[in-house]
Design a protein around this motif. Sequence first.
Motif, PDB file in Angstrom:
ATOM      1  N   ASP A  31      -3.739  10.745   3.977  1.00  0.00           N
ATOM      2  CA  ASP A  31      -4.805  10.426   4.937  1.00  0.00           C
ATOM      3  C   ASP A  31      -5.793   9.399   4.403  1.00  0.00           C
ATOM      4  OD1 ASP A  31      -3.592  12.332   6.515  1.00  0.00           O
ATOM      5  OD2 ASP A  31      -5.083  13.882   6.122  1.00  0.00           O
ATOM      6  N   ASP A  32      -6.090   9.474   3.101  1.00  0.00           N
ATOM      7  CA  ASP A  32      -7.133   8.598   2.553  1.00  0.00           C
ATOM      8  C   ASP A  32      -6.701   7.134   2.422  1.00  0.00           C
ATOM      9  OD1 ASP A  32      -5.421   8.846   0.401  1.00  0.00           O
ATOM     10  OD2 ASP A  32      -6.909   9.697  -0.968  1.00  0.00           O
ATOM     11  N   LEU A  33      -5.446   6.810   2.699  1.00  0.00           N
ATOM     12  CA  LEU A  33      -5.020   5.410   2.671  1.00  0.00           C
ATOM     13  C   LEU A  33      -5.328   4.692   3.985  1.00  0.00           C
ATOM     14  CD1 LEU A  33      -1.608   5.452   0.756  1.00  0.00           C
ATOM     15  CD2 LEU A  33      -3.907   4.954  -0.105  1.00  0.00           C
ATOM     16  N   PHE A  34      -5.740   5.436   4.997  1.00  0.00           N
ATOM     17  CA  PHE A  34      -6.095   4.841   6.285  1.00  0.00           C
ATOM     18  C   PHE A  34      -7.595   4.601   6.351  1.00  0.00           C
ATOM     19  CE2 PHE A  34      -2.160   7.089   7.256  1.00  0.00           C
ATOM     20  CZ  PHE A  34      -1.461   6.136   7.993  1.00  0.00           C
ATOM     21  N   GLU A  35      -7.965   3.463   6.925  1.00  0.00           N
ATOM     22  CA  GLU A  35      -9.371   3.230   7.246  1.00  0.00           C
ATOM     23  C   GLU A  35      -9.731   4.135   8.419  1.00  0.00           C
ATOM     24  OE1 GLU A  35     -12.279  -0.269   8.994  1.00  0.00           O
ATOM     25  OE2 GLU A  35     -10.448  -0.872   7.947  1.00  0.00           O
ATOM     26  N   ARG A  36     -10.938   4.672   8.392  1.00  0.00           N
ATOM     27  CA  ARG A  36     -11.357   5.588   9.459  1.00  0.00           C
ATOM     28  C   ARG A  36     -12.719   5.198   9.998  1.00  0.00           C
ATOM     29  NH1 ARG A  36     -10.409  11.746   7.983  1.00  0.00           N
ATOM     30  NH2 ARG A  36     -10.694  11.841  10.223  1.00  0.00           N
ATOM     31  N   LEU A  37     -13.030   5.710  11.180  1.00  0.00           N
ATOM     32  CA  LEU A  37     -14.357   5.585  11.773  1.00  0.00           C
ATOM     33  C   LEU A  37     -14.892   6.985  12.031  1.00  0.00           C
ATOM     34  CD1 LEU A  37     -13.858   2.759  14.462  1.00  0.00           C
ATOM     35  CD2 LEU A  37     -15.171   2.603  12.334  1.00  0.00           C
ATOM     36  N   LYS A  40      -3.561  14.614  10.913  1.00  0.00           N
ATOM     37  CA  LYS A  40      -3.404  14.879   9.484  1.00  0.00           C
ATOM     38  C   LYS A  40      -1.947  14.684   9.074  1.00  0.00           C
ATOM     39  CE  LYS A  40      -7.680  16.267   8.935  1.00  0.00           C
ATOM     40  NZ  LYS A  40      -8.639  15.177   8.961  1.00  0.00           N
ATOM     41  N   ARG A  41      -1.755  14.361   7.807  1.00  0.00           N
ATOM     42  CA  ARG A  41      -0.427  14.024   7.293  1.00  0.00           C
ATOM     43  C   ARG A  41       0.638  15.057   7.667  1.00  0.00           C
ATOM     44  NH1 ARG A  41       0.480  13.285   0.966  1.00  0.00           N
ATOM     45  NH2 ARG A  41      -0.509  15.313   1.038  1.00  0.00           N
ATOM     46  N   GLU A  42       0.350  16.334   7.456  1.00  0.00           N
ATOM     47  CA  GLU A  42       1.350  17.374   7.711  1.00  0.00           C
ATOM     48  C   GLU A  42       1.705  17.460   9.193  1.00  0.00           C
ATOM     49  OE1 GLU A  42      -0.926  18.227   3.996  1.00  0.00           O
ATOM     50  OE2 GLU A  42      -1.492  17.732   6.045  1.00  0.00           O
ATOM     51  N   VAL A  43       0.719  17.257  10.056  1.00  0.00           N
ATOM     52  CA  VAL A  43       0.962  17.259  11.493  1.00  0.00           C
ATOM     53  C   VAL A  43       1.772  16.022  11.880  1.00  0.00           C
ATOM     54  CG1 VAL A  43      -0.141  17.150  13.769  1.00  0.00           C
ATOM     55  CG2 VAL A  43      -1.073  18.655  11.993  1.00  0.00           C
ATOM     56  N   LEU A  60       0.812  -1.219   0.000  1.00  0.00           N
ATOM     57  CA  LEU A  60       0.000   0.000   0.000  1.00  0.00           C
ATOM     58  C   LEU A  60       0.847   1.272   0.000  1.00  0.00           C
ATOM     59  CD1 LEU A  60      -2.974   0.817   0.036  1.00  0.00           C
ATOM     60  CD2 LEU A  60      -2.876   0.812   2.528  1.00  0.00           C
ATOM     61  N   TRP A  61       1.979   1.280   0.725  1.00  0.00           N
ATOM     62  CA  TRP A  61       2.870   2.445   0.781  1.00  0.00           C
ATOM     63  C   TRP A  61       4.305   1.935   0.590  1.00  0.00           C
ATOM     64  CZ3 TRP A  61       2.388   7.359   0.066  1.00  0.00           C
ATOM     65  CH2 TRP A  61       3.347   8.273   0.512  1.00  0.00           C
ATOM     66  N   PRO A  62       4.800   1.906  -0.641  1.00  0.00           N
ATOM     67  CA  PRO A  62       6.092   1.278  -0.934  1.00  0.00           C
ATOM     68  C   PRO A  62       7.297   2.186  -0.704  1.00  0.00           C
ATOM     69  CG  PRO A  62       5.066   1.973  -2.971  1.00  0.00           C
ATOM     70  CD  PRO A  62       4.096   2.306  -1.865  1.00  0.00           C
ATOM     71  N   TYR A  63       7.100   3.314  -0.019  1.00  0.00           N
ATOM     72  CA  TYR A  63       8.164   4.304   0.129  1.00  0.00           C
ATOM     73  C   TYR A  63       8.746   4.276   1.544  1.00  0.00           C
ATOM     74  CZ  TYR A  63       5.410   5.789  -3.850  1.00  0.00           C
ATOM     75  OH  TYR A  63       4.703   5.797  -5.022  1.00  0.00           O
ATOM     76  N   ARG A  68      -6.605  -3.076  12.122  1.00  0.00           N
ATOM     77  CA  ARG A  68      -6.910  -3.181  10.693  1.00  0.00           C
ATOM     78  C   ARG A  68      -5.977  -2.300   9.874  1.00  0.00           C
ATOM     79  NH1 ARG A  68     -12.152  -2.874  12.725  1.00  0.00           N
ATOM     80  NH2 ARG A  68     -12.554  -0.809  11.840  1.00  0.00           N
ATOM     81  N   ASN A  69      -5.700  -1.080  10.368  1.00  0.00           N
ATOM     82  CA  ASN A  69      -4.780  -0.205   9.646  1.00  0.00           C
ATOM     83  C   ASN A  69      -3.365  -0.785   9.617  1.00  0.00           C
ATOM     84  OD1 ASN A  69      -6.191   1.979   8.432  1.00  0.00           O
ATOM     85  ND2 ASN A  69      -6.589   2.829  10.456  1.00  0.00           N
ATOM     86  N   CYS A  70      -2.942  -1.415  10.696  1.00  0.00           N
ATOM     87  CA  CYS A  70      -1.624  -2.075  10.699  1.00  0.00           C
ATOM     88  C   CYS A  70      -1.596  -3.221   9.686  1.00  0.00           C
ATOM     89  CB  CYS A  70      -1.282  -2.581  12.095  1.00  0.00           C
ATOM     90  SG  CYS A  70      -0.902  -1.250  13.263  1.00  0.00           S
ATOM     91  N   ASP A  71      -2.693  -3.968   9.599  1.00  0.00           N
ATOM     92  CA  ASP A  71      -2.781  -5.055   8.614  1.00  0.00           C
ATOM     93  C   ASP A  71      -2.722  -4.507   7.190  1.00  0.00           C
ATOM     94  OD1 ASP A  71      -2.945  -6.909  10.655  1.00  0.00           O
ATOM     95  OD2 ASP A  71      -5.132  -7.141  10.520  1.00  0.00           O
TER      96      ASP A  71
END
Length: 197
Positions: A12-18, A25-28, A2-5, A82-85
Amino acid sequence: MLWPYVTPGIPDDLFERLPGIPMSKREVRLLLISHLRLQADSVVWDIGAGTGTIAVETGLLCPKGRIIAVERDEEVASLIRRNCDRFELNNVEVIEGSAPECLENLPQPPHRVCIEGGRPIKAILQEVWRYLQPHGRVVATASNLENLYALSEGFAELQVRNIEVVQSAVNRLETRGLSQTFAAVNPIFILSGEKLD
C-alpha cells in the motif's frame, strides 16, 4: 522500476494517496484481482477507481490489454494518473465522469469490469452489463449491507452465472507502543460472476 515483480500485491505504501480517498488494501486487491481472471490482453473497466490501485495492478498484469479507470472527481483522477506514472504504465486511460451516465462514452467494451463501491451501485451494475462482452466477468465490492443487497438483487435480475461471493477477514500485525498486535482491515464482500452470452 518501482515494482519489478510479476506477482500482484503491491504494498500500500508504494502508492501516492490523498486524505479521505479510499484505497483497496493489498490483501483485498489480491482477492479482487483473482476473481477478475485476467488475460494478458484483457480490456478492463475499473469503475470508481479511487486511488488507482486496481488500475495499476491490472495494468501491470495485462501488458497487451487496456485498462479504463473511471473516476468522477478531477483531483482523484489526477492522483490515478500520477500513480500510473509511478509504475511506468502506458496502457491505463483515466476517464473523468460519473457512472453510470458516462459508461456509454467509454472507448472499448470490456472483458472484465471491477466496480468498487459507488452509488447507485445497482444501476452501475445494470449499465455495465449492457457493454460487457460475452463470457466477460464482473467483480463488485460491497462494504455495507445496502450495497450487498443491491448487488445480490442485481446479479439475480441480470441472471449472472457462476456467481461467487467472498467476505475478506484480514488482520495485519501493527506495533502499538511496546506491543505488537493484530488490527483488522475493514471487512468487505466481493461478488463475482460471468456473462455467458
